[in-house]
Design an enzyme around this catalytic site. Structure first.
Site, PDB file in Angstrom:
ATOM      1  N   CYS A 144      12.654   9.989   1.998  1.00 57.03           N
ATOM      2  CA  CYS A 144      11.423   9.211   1.808  1.00 57.03           C
ATOM      3  C   CYS A 144      11.746   7.912   1.064  1.00 57.03           C
ATOM      4  CB  CYS A 144      10.353  10.055   1.113  1.00 57.03           C
ATOM      5  SG  CYS A 144       8.663   9.435   1.427  1.00 57.03           S
ATOM      6  N   LYS A 165      -2.887   5.932   4.330  1.00 53.86           N
ATOM      7  CA  LYS A 165      -1.755   6.813   4.094  1.00 53.86           C
ATOM      8  C   LYS A 165      -1.379   7.574   5.360  1.00 53.86           C
ATOM      9  CE  LYS A 165      -0.088  10.332   0.842  1.00 53.86           C
ATOM     10  NZ  LYS A 165      -0.426  11.160  -0.340  1.00 53.86           N
ATOM     11  N   SER A 194       4.003  12.071   4.266  1.00 52.08           N
ATOM     12  CA  SER A 194       3.145  11.762   3.122  1.00 52.08           C
ATOM     13  C   SER A 194       3.645  10.474   2.475  1.00 52.08           C
ATOM     14  CB  SER A 194       3.166  12.914   2.106  1.00 52.08           C
ATOM     15  OG  SER A 194       2.360  12.612   0.993  1.00 52.08           O
ATOM     16  N   HIS A 236       9.162  14.716   5.040  1.00 56.30           N
ATOM     17  CA  HIS A 236       9.420  15.772   4.067  1.00 56.30           C
ATOM     18  C   HIS A 236       9.562  17.151   4.712  1.00 56.30           C
ATOM     19  CE1 HIS A 236       8.971  13.338   0.447  1.00 56.30           C
ATOM     20  NE2 HIS A 236       7.950  12.736   1.048  1.00 56.30           N
ATOM     21  N   GLU A 238      11.472  19.305   3.739  1.00 54.49           N
ATOM     22  CA  GLU A 238      11.728  20.274   2.660  1.00 54.49           C
ATOM     23  C   GLU A 238      10.447  20.828   2.038  1.00 54.49           C
ATOM     24  OE1 GLU A 238      10.751  16.642   0.317  1.00 54.49           O
ATOM     25  OE2 GLU A 238      11.803  17.042   2.209  1.00 54.49           O
ATOM     26  N   ARG A 250      -5.250  17.204  -5.224  1.00 57.69           N
ATOM     27  CA  ARG A 250      -5.078  16.324  -6.387  1.00 57.69           C
ATOM     28  C   ARG A 250      -5.836  15.019  -6.197  1.00 57.69           C
ATOM     29  NH1 ARG A 250       0.487  13.957  -5.968  1.00 57.69           N
ATOM     30  NH2 ARG A 250      -0.678  12.753  -4.421  1.00 57.69           N
TER      31      ARG A 250
END
Length: 317
Positions: A144, A165, A194, A236, A238, A250
């Site tokens: 990233c 986003k 993300s 991502h 992972e 969040r």
């Protein structure tokens, strides 16, 4: 074979419960083989979560891995206990001073993508890390922001801000099925995304770098940089099953204008449990990377950065 972790690192118990083969340092020392030395330069706020995620995918191969944790020297984390950082992490300045070498290094993302690279407080040290990898690391994996920073530093490829986003489980295309890094990959796959920034395929290819995985929606996902013995992934794989949910919850709690992560919740309903559709490709990618390191790294650690100049041809780049 297992990944070697300190027995008191939180990831040790988490992965052991999941059935991932982990080994304490005492047990590893009794095996008469050289483990691969893989380091994680962890720039993420939630250090424990991130180190567990990468230990999971790196430790899922038949090879013994010695896993080391590195942090930026002056930057102080606000989200992880100082005791944990003191017990398990070493500042980069100390690592560089010892002259030790690594078979592989993962440089994580960081929540600073809105900043120009030069305005990041630790950018000067970050560029020293990049230069250090060329003499002290056999293969580097930038993730990233880490990948965007590396491709910008080495090739001048810019990152571009998005007007919204890129967030969700996005379908990607395998552009290089013959690549050793994509061995076993399907023709397309879902990958968690993300980020508020992107690199663009035409600019990556103009720099002479092959794009291995791409999405028409979110652009390049995996790029190989043979000359610098590096891979750059801008998404991502992972991530845990619930990581995108944690990020979404969040932002909602903070009152931010955030879109529901695409193709993540069943019927796009945040009240339902998300489904993991990328786990197998995560293990494939990092397993392939570890295998390529194993096949090409010098047995003598002192030769890393010297004999590593043969990595391009050995790895099929």
């Amino acid at each position: 074979m297992p990944i070697k972790l300190p027995s008191d690192l939180p990831a040790y118990d988490v992965l052991n419960r999941e059935g991932v083969m982990v080994m304490s340092e005492d047990s590893a020392s009794r095996q008469d083989i050289r483990p691969l030395r893989i380091a994680l330069l962890n720039l993420m706020p939630k250090k424990i979560q991130t180190e567990t995620q990468f230990a999971r995918v790196i430790g899922a191969t038949p090879l013994q891995i010695e896993f080391s944790l590195i942090r930026m020297t002056e930057h102080q984390t606000k989200n992880t206990a100082a005791e944990h950082m003191e017990a398990f992490y070493r500042p980069f300045a100390d690592v560089a001073e010892t002259g030790e070498k690594f078979d592989g290094l993962v440089i994580t993302g960081a929540p600073i993508e809105h900043l120009p690279f030069e305005e990041v407080t630790y950018w000067d040290e970050m560029t020293r890390v990049f230069d250090w990898t060329q003499s002290h690391v056999h293969s580097t994996f930038g993730v990233c922001w880490g990948g965007m920073a590396m491709i910008n530093y080495f090739h001048g490829v810019p990152k571009h801000m998005l007007d919204h986003k890129a967030f969700g489980c996005i379908r990607h295309q395998n552009l290089a099925p013959a690549s050793p890094f994509l061995r076993g990959f399907s023709d397309d796959m879902v990958m968690p995304v993300s980020r508020w920034t992107e690199v663009r395929r035409d600019e990556v290819e103009a720099a002479g770098l092959p794009v291995l995985i791409h999405s028409p929606e979110t652009g390049p996902a995996l790029v190989e940089d043979p000359c610098h013995r590096a891979l750059y992934i801008f998404n991502h794989l992972e991530y845990d099953s619930g990581t995108l949910k944690e990020e979404y919850d969040r932002d909602v709690a903070a009152g931010k204008d955030i879109n529901v992560p695409a193709n993540y919740y069943p019927e796009n309903d945040p009240k339902r449990a998300p489904q993991n559709r990328w786990r197998s490709h995560a293990h494939l990618l990092y397993g392939n990377w570890i295998n390529e390191i194993y096949q090409t790294t010098p047995f003598d650690l002192a030769r890393i950065g010297i004999d590593s100049t043969d990595w391009r041809n050995s790895a099929g780049g």
